[in-house]
Design a protein around this motif. Structure first.
Motif, PDB file in Angstrom:
ATOM      1  N   GLY A  24      -6.424   2.818   2.863  1.00 54.91           N
ATOM      2  CA  GLY A  24      -5.961   1.594   2.203  1.00 54.91           C
ATOM      3  C   GLY A  24      -4.643   1.818   1.485  1.00 54.91           C
ATOM      4  O   GLY A  24      -3.732   0.997   1.554  1.00 54.91           O
ATOM      5  N   ALA A  25      -4.525   2.946   0.809  1.00 57.76           N
ATOM      6  CA  ALA A  25      -3.281   3.276   0.110  1.00 57.76           C
ATOM      7  C   ALA A  25      -2.134   3.471   1.103  1.00 57.76           C
ATOM      8  O   ALA A  25      -1.009   3.028   0.860  1.00 57.76           O
ATOM      9  N   ALA A  26      -2.423   4.114   2.240  1.00 57.31           N
ATOM     10  CA  ALA A  26      -1.387   4.328   3.260  1.00 57.31           C
ATOM     11  C   ALA A  26      -0.928   2.998   3.864  1.00 57.31           C
ATOM     12  O   ALA A  26       0.268   2.782   4.071  1.00 57.31           O
ATOM     13  N   VAL A  27      -1.860   2.106   4.132  1.00 60.22           N
ATOM     14  CA  VAL A  27      -1.507   0.795   4.681  1.00 60.22           C
ATOM     15  C   VAL A  27      -0.711  -0.004   3.659  1.00 60.22           C
ATOM     16  O   VAL A  27       0.269  -0.669   3.995  1.00 60.22           O
ATOM     17  N   GLU A  28      -1.105   0.103   2.392  1.00 62.05           N
ATOM     18  CA  GLU A  28      -0.400  -0.639   1.345  1.00 62.05           C
ATOM     19  C   GLU A  28       1.039  -0.155   1.156  1.00 62.05           C
ATOM     20  O   GLU A  28       1.871  -0.884   0.637  1.00 62.05           O
ATOM     21  N   GLU A  29       1.350   1.061   1.576  1.00 64.21           N
ATOM     22  CA  GLU A  29       2.734   1.542   1.561  1.00 64.21           C
ATOM     23  C   GLU A  29       3.567   0.792   2.602  1.00 64.21           C
ATOM     24  O   GLU A  29       4.787   0.704   2.483  1.00 64.21           O
ATOM     25  N   ILE A  30       2.923   0.264   3.620  1.00 66.39           N
ATOM     26  CA  ILE A  30       3.604  -0.466   4.690  1.00 66.39           C
ATOM     27  C   ILE A  30       3.630  -1.959   4.389  1.00 66.39           C
ATOM     28  O   ILE A  30       4.658  -2.613   4.545  1.00 66.39           O
ATOM     29  N   VAL A  31       2.504  -2.493   3.981  1.00 68.94           N
ATOM     30  CA  VAL A  31       2.392  -3.932   3.725  1.00 68.94           C
ATOM     31  C   VAL A  31       1.352  -4.161   2.632  1.00 68.94           C
ATOM     32  O   VAL A  31       0.309  -3.510   2.621  1.00 68.94           O
TER      33      VAL A  31
END
Length: 127
Positions: A24-31
């Motif tokens: 979730g944190a990695a995806v939130e870095e993108i969007v």
């Protein structure tokens, strides 16, 4: 947080619950969730491909962002050719599916609401 289940090229993938926060944190870095809410019918498919590929890699898939983008575009093109007049736009459908997958990832750990459902039968009216 619960495990995240995904499909890619006919194969099922699972991100275990213990990695859900990290992905979730990695995806939130993108969007971010707020950004997804502003997309409407104008889905940025490169960004979606990056986020989805990130999730797939967490689940163990050997995939690049470009491969995911190419697959999304190929599916959109095929759906567009098979479209019958009056059918929904395949880009809008793909956009909604992509948004749902990303929102599910980002909201996986959200606590349930304590607020009663406003549309639930039997809810008292405001006075």
């Amino acid at each position: 947080m619960a495990a995240i289940r995904m499909n890619w090229r006919g194969e099922a993938y699972v991100i275990p619950a213990h990695k859900a926060f990290e992905v979730g944190a990695a995806v939130e870095e993108i969007v971010t969730l707020g950004e997804i809410g502003t997309w409407g019918a104008k889905v940025p498919f490169f960004k979606v491909a990056r986020a989805y590929a990130t999730m797939l890699r967490f689940a163990g898939a050997k995939v690049t962002d470009g491969e995911v983008h190419s697959e999304i575009m190929a599916n959109l093109q095929a759906a567009g050719k098979a479209r019958v007049a009056g059918d929904p736009d395949p880009a809008e459908i793909a956009g909604m599916m992509a948004m749902n997958a990303l929102v599910a990832c980002l909201m996986g750990g959200a606590p349930p609401s304590d607020e009663p459902d406003a549309d639930a039968p039997g809810k008292p009216t405001a006075s």
